[in-house]
Design an enzyme around this catalytic site. Structure first.
Site, PDB file in Angstrom:
ATOM      1  N   ASP A 140       0.964  -1.151  -0.230  1.00 39.92           N
ATOM      2  CA  ASP A 140      -0.003  -0.024   0.036  1.00 39.92           C
ATOM      3  C   ASP A 140       0.824   1.259   0.041  1.00 39.92           C
ATOM      4  OD1 ASP A 140      -2.854   1.086   0.702  1.00 39.92           O
ATOM      5  OD2 ASP A 140      -1.489   1.970   2.121  1.00 39.92           O
TER       6      ASP A 140
ATOM      7  N   TYR B 294       2.242   9.827  -0.192  1.00 42.24           N
ATOM      8  CA  TYR B 294       3.663   9.384   0.698  1.00 42.24           C
ATOM      9  C   TYR B 294       4.944   9.628   0.206  1.00 42.24           C
ATOM     10  CZ  TYR B 294      -0.262   6.489   2.854  1.00 42.24           C
ATOM     11  OH  TYR B 294      -1.438   5.815   3.291  1.00 42.24           O
TER      12      TYR B 294
ATOM     13  N   LYS C  37      -2.808   5.917  -4.210  1.00 34.91           N
ATOM     14  CA  LYS C  37      -3.958   6.613  -3.940  1.00 34.91           C
ATOM     15  C   LYS C  37      -3.951   8.075  -4.531  1.00 34.91           C
ATOM     16  CE  LYS C  37      -4.137   4.403   0.591  1.00 34.91           C
ATOM     17  NZ  LYS C  37      -2.551   4.293   0.934  1.00 34.91           N
TER      18      LYS C  37
ATOM     19  N   HIS D 299      -7.927   8.923  -2.008  1.00 33.41           N
ATOM     20  CA  HIS D 299      -7.179   9.011  -0.652  1.00 33.41           C
ATOM     21  C   HIS D 299      -8.269   9.675   0.424  1.00 33.41           C
ATOM     22  CE1 HIS D 299      -2.925   8.982   1.149  1.00 33.41           C
ATOM     23  NE2 HIS D 299      -4.043   8.633   1.844  1.00 33.41           N
TER      24      HIS D 299
HETATM   25  N1  LIG Z   1      -5.877   5.880   3.567  1.00 35.05           N
HETATM   26  C1  LIG Z   1      -5.472   6.461   4.463  1.00 35.05           C
HETATM   27  O1  LIG Z   1      -5.996   7.502   4.645  1.00 35.05           O
HETATM   28  C2  LIG Z   1      -4.463   6.107   5.423  1.00 35.05           C
HETATM   29  C3  LIG Z   1      -4.107   6.641   6.651  1.00 35.05           C
HETATM   30  C4  LIG Z   1      -2.953   6.394   7.442  1.00 35.05           C
HETATM   31  C5  LIG Z   1      -2.337   5.017   7.220  1.00 35.05           C
HETATM   32  N2  LIG Z   1      -2.479   4.504   5.608  1.00 35.05           N
HETATM   33  C6  LIG Z   1      -1.860   3.115   5.467  1.00 35.05           C
HETATM   34  O2  LIG Z   1      -2.155   2.316   6.413  1.00 35.05           O
HETATM   35  C7  LIG Z   1      -0.818   1.644   6.697  1.00 35.05           C
HETATM   36  C8  LIG Z   1      -0.602   1.037   8.060  1.00 35.05           C
HETATM   37  O3  LIG Z   1      -0.925   2.404   8.993  1.00 35.05           O
HETATM   38  P1  LIG Z   1       0.276   3.130   9.821  1.00 35.05           P
HETATM   39  O4  LIG Z   1       1.645   2.908   9.219  1.00 35.05           O
HETATM   40  O5  LIG Z   1      -0.259   4.431  10.345  1.00 35.05           O
HETATM   41  O6  LIG Z   1       0.332   2.247  11.301  1.00 35.05           O
HETATM   42  P2  LIG Z   1       0.032   0.651  12.065  1.00 35.05           P
HETATM   43  O7  LIG Z   1       0.653  -0.280  10.858  1.00 35.05           O
HETATM   44  O8  LIG Z   1      -0.883   0.468  12.725  1.00 35.05           O
HETATM   45  O9  LIG Z   1       1.502   0.944  12.811  1.00 35.05           O
HETATM   46  C9  LIG Z   1       2.947   1.276  12.419  1.00 35.05           C
HETATM   47  C10 LIG Z   1       3.845   1.223  13.646  1.00 35.05           C
HETATM   48  O10 LIG Z   1       3.613  -0.063  14.515  1.00 35.05           O
HETATM   49  C11 LIG Z   1       4.972  -0.360  14.456  1.00 35.05           C
HETATM   50  N3  LIG Z   1       4.852  -1.940  14.420  1.00 35.05           N
HETATM   51  C12 LIG Z   1       4.455  -2.731  13.619  1.00 35.05           C
HETATM   52  N4  LIG Z   1       4.451  -3.911  13.697  1.00 35.05           N
HETATM   53  C13 LIG Z   1       4.850  -4.136  14.925  1.00 35.05           C
HETATM   54  C14 LIG Z   1       4.942  -5.147  15.814  1.00 35.05           C
HETATM   55  N5  LIG Z   1       4.866  -6.385  15.557  1.00 35.05           N
HETATM   56  N6  LIG Z   1       5.344  -4.963  17.398  1.00 35.05           N
HETATM   57  C15 LIG Z   1       5.687  -3.599  17.667  1.00 35.05           C
HETATM   58  N7  LIG Z   1       5.530  -2.570  16.736  1.00 35.05           N
HETATM   59  C16 LIG Z   1       4.902  -2.795  15.474  1.00 35.05           C
HETATM   60  C17 LIG Z   1       5.902   0.339  13.246  1.00 35.05           C
HETATM   61  O11 LIG Z   1       7.123   0.357  13.922  1.00 35.05           O
HETATM   62  P3  LIG Z   1       8.564  -0.424  13.071  1.00 35.05           P
HETATM   63  O12 LIG Z   1       8.705   0.084  11.715  1.00 35.05           O
HETATM   64  O13 LIG Z   1       9.526   0.139  13.921  1.00 35.05           O
HETATM   65  O14 LIG Z   1       8.186  -1.926  13.107  1.00 35.05           O
HETATM   66  C18 LIG Z   1       5.327   1.550  13.311  1.00 35.05           C
HETATM   67  O15 LIG Z   1       5.668   2.329  14.338  1.00 35.05           O
HETATM   68  C19 LIG Z   1       0.178   2.848   6.478  1.00 35.05           C
HETATM   69  O16 LIG Z   1       1.615   2.702   6.153  1.00 35.05           O
HETATM   70  C20 LIG Z   1      -0.335   3.351   5.003  1.00 35.05           C
HETATM   71  O17 LIG Z   1       0.128   2.415   3.899  1.00 35.05           O
HETATM   72  C21 LIG Z   1      -3.655   4.674   5.166  1.00 35.05           C
END
Ligand SMILES: NC(=O)c1ccc[n+]([C@@H]2O[C@H](COP(=O)([O-])OP(=O)(O)OC[C@H]3O[C@@H](n4cnc5c(N)ncnc54)[C@H](OP(=O)(O)O)[C@@H]3O)[C@@H](O)[C@H]2O)c1
Length: 280
Positions: free
Chosen positions: A47, A52, A77, A110
């Site tokens: 994704d 980004y 997106k 988005h």
């Molecule tokens: N459509 C939208 O509006 C929208 C908005 C926000 C996000 N997104 C998408 O959704 C994806 C995921 O959301 P997100 O990146 O915001 O947050 P997330 O996936 O909920 O959390 C990411 C965080 O969790 C940590 N992490 C991951 N696995 C872990 C584990 N097993 N144990 C401990 N810590 C862990 C990562 O650190 P490390 O990297 O150090 O492991 C990072 O700091 C984004 O990357 C993006 O592609 C879309």
């Protein structure tokens, strides 16, 4: 190490793995290394987004990996500032050039930015780009039922997917039900609630001990059992592997009910309500 991941079929026939990989904040060489690792570990759904500023990084990771392009599902997106029809058509092409790809498997609007009033034009651009072979499946992010209804009313075409904020503190029960009734797949962004304080949550820790799994694995398994596709981001190969290892155990009804108790009306991470929040 490769994992066997269940497949989900969208309303237009495209298949996706039941879990994907988020890339927000994975940029440059560090990002390409992280995304190549994720593909090596077994992720096939990646994704990204124009905003980004890492579509090029994703393209580089794809070229570094040995996995054939047709086994991958790449999502990008459309940003809010390019929702007018002509701008949207150009932005989709620019997205492809940045990644050096011929097509995206999935392309999403988005944010609806409803005050601007352009999301139907943007949707028409996605519909046309799909006809031109630039995109295989089209969807949206952060659309409320009223926005989804308008797309179908004005164009006759329903999104295949709606990617929304979804985690234990904001479980989107009503929106998920609406998607199910309308044959739209739910995808969960920030599925781990960006891990702020969730890793110490007592309820999830208790469940994790029962299964001898980590808190993250319990949360991601919960998404899967809700019928939503989580896209966790991690820069570490160990955590990428951990997050993918969720298909060898099951949460029972009591545990699912305990997880449901954690949701809160104000549980969004940054209070981004799609009815009013705008992103360009
Ligand atoms: N459509 C939208 O509006 C929208 C908005 C926000 C996000 N997104 C998408 O959704 C994806 C995921 O959301 P997100 O990146 O915001 O947050 P997330 O996936 O909920 O959390 C990411 C965080 O969790 C940590 N992490 C991951 N696995 C872990 C584990 N097993 N144990 C401990 N810590 C862990 C990562 O650190 P490390 O990297 O150090 O492991 C990072 O700091 C984004 O990357 C993006 O592609 C879309």
């Amino acid at each position: 190490m490769k994992k066997s991941i269940p497949e989900i079929t969208l309303n237009d026939g495209l298949t996706l793995p039941a879990i994907g990989f988020g890339t927000y904040k994975l940029n440059g060489n560090h990002g390409a290394t992280g995304i190549t690792s994720a593909i090596d570990v077994g992720y096939r759904l990646i994704d990204t987004a124009y905003n980004y500023e890492n579509e090029g990084t994703v393209g580089e990771a794809i070229r570094r990996s040995t996995v054939p392009r047709n086994e991958l599902r790449i999502t990008s997106k459309l940003p809010g500032r390019y929702q007018e029809y002509e701008k949207a058509v150009t932005a989709i092409q620019e997205s492809l050039y940045r990644a050096n790809l011929d097509y995206y498997d999935l392309y999403l609007i988005h944010w609806p930015n409803p005050k601007q009033g352009h999301f139907v034009e943007a949707w028409q651009a996605l519909i046309d780009a799909k006809k031109w072979g630039l995109i295989r499946s089209i969807g949206v992010c952060n659309f409320l039922p009223e926005h989804l209804e308008q797309l179908e009313k004005d164009t006759g075409v329903k999104p295949s997917i709606n990617q929304i904020e979804l985690h234990p503190f904001f479980n989107q029960e009503e929106q998920r039900r609406w998607h199910e009734q309308n044959n739209i797949k739910t995808e969960s962004w920030s599925p781990l609630a960006r891990v702020n304080d969730i890793l110490e949550n007592e309820t999830i820790t208790q469940i994790s001990k029962q299964h001898n799994k980590s808190v993250s694995q319990i949360i991601l398994r919960w998404h899967y059992q809700l019928g939503s596709i989580p896209i966790p981001k991690s820069s570490s190969p160990e955590r990428q592997h951990e997050n993918l290892s969720i298909f060898d155990f099951e949460l029972d009804e009591t545990e699912m009910a305990m997880m449901a108790e954690l949701t809160r009306p104000d549980g969004r991470i940054n209070d981004q309500d799609p009815a009013t929040y705008e992103e360009f």
